[in-house]
Design a protein around this motif. Structure first.
Motif, PDB file in Angstrom:
ATOM      1  N   GLY A  18       0.844  -1.186   0.000  1.00 27.83           N
ATOM      2  CA  GLY A  18       0.000   0.000   0.000  1.00 27.83           C
ATOM      3  C   GLY A  18       0.877   1.232   0.000  1.00 27.83           C
ATOM      4  O   GLY A  18       1.980   1.229   0.571  1.00 27.83           O
ATOM      5  N   GLY A  19       0.414   2.276  -0.662  1.00 25.75           N
ATOM      6  CA  GLY A  19       1.166   3.529  -0.684  1.00 25.75           C
ATOM      7  C   GLY A  19       2.451   3.455  -1.500  1.00 25.75           C
ATOM      8  O   GLY A  19       3.340   4.280  -1.326  1.00 25.75           O
ATOM      9  N   ASP A  20       2.550   2.465  -2.388  1.00 29.21           N
ATOM     10  CA  ASP A  20       3.714   2.313  -3.273  1.00 29.21           C
ATOM     11  C   ASP A  20       5.004   2.494  -2.480  1.00 29.21           C
ATOM     12  O   ASP A  20       5.742   3.480  -2.661  1.00 29.21           O
ATOM     13  N   PRO A  21       5.320   1.538  -1.572  1.00 27.05           N
ATOM     14  CA  PRO A  21       6.414   1.735  -0.609  1.00 27.05           C
ATOM     15  C   PRO A  21       7.777   1.982  -1.252  1.00 27.05           C
ATOM     16  O   PRO A  21       8.619   2.659  -0.662  1.00 27.05           O
ATOM     17  N   GLN A  22       8.004   1.442  -2.445  1.00 28.59           N
ATOM     18  CA  GLN A  22       9.284   1.693  -3.118  1.00 28.59           C
ATOM     19  C   GLN A  22       9.152   2.793  -4.175  1.00 28.59           C
ATOM     20  O   GLN A  22      10.066   2.992  -4.980  1.00 28.59           O
ATOM     21  N   ASP A  23       8.000   3.457  -4.213  1.00 26.30           N
ATOM     22  CA  ASP A  23       7.772   4.570  -5.152  1.00 26.30           C
ATOM     23  C   ASP A  23       8.106   4.190  -6.591  1.00 26.30           C
ATOM     24  O   ASP A  23       8.746   4.935  -7.329  1.00 26.30           O
TER      25      ASP A  23
END
Ligand SMILES: [Ca+2]
Ligand SMILES: [Ca+2]
Ligand SMILES: [Ca+2]
Length: 412
Positions: A199-204
């Protein structure tokens, strides 16, 4: 299987051309007639049989029931059959109104949750080369795979032994896999890929051009670039990238997507529509002329709002959606649909139909000058878990729901 005679070779007609052709009876040896040795007949030619009906009131006709978690009903260009992907890996055929017992093909997939057989697209020249493409998660790890198969011409089956893997890469999370594979009007194959997951694109990854995740990819299945099993279109924004570990991936067309489960093209003008499933607040539909390099914002933006950070996020060059729904409205998993370009219901021309897997009701808008106009719910009927709204070869739209039903959108 009955075959029309004489044999007629037809060009790769789009739905609009078919709509013109269908009134004239194209099978009688007109100017396209070609009895040459490479001529292929068309046993399942799509021909409009409806009497056009005016009005914009929306209803549904059940086309088939009893499917196992169908995720999409689509068609090959000019072909009257519907092909339905089931999440567990089967591709089923609806022909002459009947769901055939024997699958077209069974793909070994890792299932289910957000995994399984997620996308299907037929080559624009399918009538001549029998080729089609799937996106699925692979057993024993959930790798993303884009694979090509060949249909057995003149039958309702495909050849499992024809499988050719074009792309395969690993995925650290089971969720946010995206799904759609679709040919654009440019003949290129577009792949809608999620941000990998958690969730929240942890590695962007969605804003990272060295990652395939969180992107719309664009490849050429008819050519080869270097050692690849496919070609890099020369007009991709990073086509010339050296493609080392930190370099932009040359397959990238658009970036900034979270979980674009369903995408489509408007058959009339090539505009692209992307339903992008939201994180914790906003469900969104993106739509625009299909220019290269569009950044759809995630995870700087969720919908038309800052996500990371929650205020003062990057906005330059990020394109906000044309419609968004707050999850407080009951929307939790938007299902992108498609623009109606059929002939049966002329007053629906140009209308984009879509919905949400949880909200269950069909919505629509018209894109005018890049702006969504008259966004409205078009039916009070709760269809249940929508998975796709997609056109057949004549432009008529079909809705699939996870309970196993395929419905045609009609004006009753
Ligand atoms: Ca994933
Ligand atoms: Ca992040
Ligand atoms: Ca966005």
């Amino acid at each position: 299987m009955s075959r029309p005679s004489p044999r007629v070779r037809l060009p790769a007609l789009g739905p609009l051309v078919l709509a013109v052709a269908c009134g004239g009876g194209s099978g009688d040896g007109g100017p396209d007639a070609d009895p040459g040795p490479d001529a292929r007949d068309m046993p399942d030619a799509a021909v409009a049989t409806c009497t056009p009906r005016s009005g914009t009131t929306i209803g549904f006709e059940v086309v088939a029931t009893g499917l196992d978690a169908p995720l999409l009903a689509t068609a090959a260009p000019g072909d009257a059959r519907l092909f339905v992907i089931e999440q567990g890996g089967a591709i089923r055929v609806i022909k002459d109104g009947q769901l055939l017992a024997e699958p077209f093909l069974e793909v070994a997939v890792q299932c289910c949750g957000e995994q399984g057989l997620l996308g299907l697209a037929f080559h624009p020249q399918f009538r001549h080369n029998d080729l089609f493409y799937v996106h699925h998660t692979a057993r024993n790890g959930g790798d993303h795979v884009i694979a090509e198969y060949k249909a057995n011409f003149g039958t309702d089956t495909a050849d499992p032994g024809s499988r050719r893997e074009l792309m395969r890469w690993s995925d650290p999370y089971t969720n946010h896999n995206g799904g759609s594979v679709e040919f654009g009007p440019d003949g290129m194959l577009y792949l809608a890929i999620g941000d990998a997951g958690s969730g929240g694109d942890p590695q962007d990854r969605a804003q990272d051009l060295s990652s395939l995740f969180g992107k719309l990819l664009r490849i050429d299945v008819d050519t080869r670039t270097g050692a690849r099993a496919y070609g890099i279109p020369a007009d991709n924004p990073h086509a010339a990238s050296p493609d080392g570990p930190g370099d932009p991936r040359p397959e990238i067309w658009h970036l900034g997507l979270r979980n674009p489960f369903r995408i489509s093209f408007d058959a009339a003008n090539g505009d692209i529509y992307i339903g992008d499933v939201g994180q914790g607040a906003w469900e969104e539909v993106n739509a625009a002329a299909n220019a290269p390099g569009i950044n759809w914002g995630w995870d700087d933006r969720e919908g038309a709002h800052c996500f990371e950070p929650a205020s003062g996020c990057l906005t330059a060059g990020r394109v906000d959606p044309v419609v968004e729904f707050n999850q407080n409205q009951g929307w939790r998993s938007v299902m992108g649909g498609q623009v109606y370009r059929g002939t049966c219901f002329p007053d629906l021309q140009g209308t984009y139909f879509y919905g949400d897997h949880y909200a269950g009701r069909l919505w629509a808008f018209e894109l005018v000058g890049g702006v969504a106009q008259n966004n409205r719910q078009v039916s009070t009927q709760n269809l249940g878990g929508l998975t796709a709204v997609r056109a057949d070869a004549l432009g008529e739209l079909h809705v699939t729901t996870i309970d196993g039903t395929v419905r045609r959108i009609v004006v009753p």
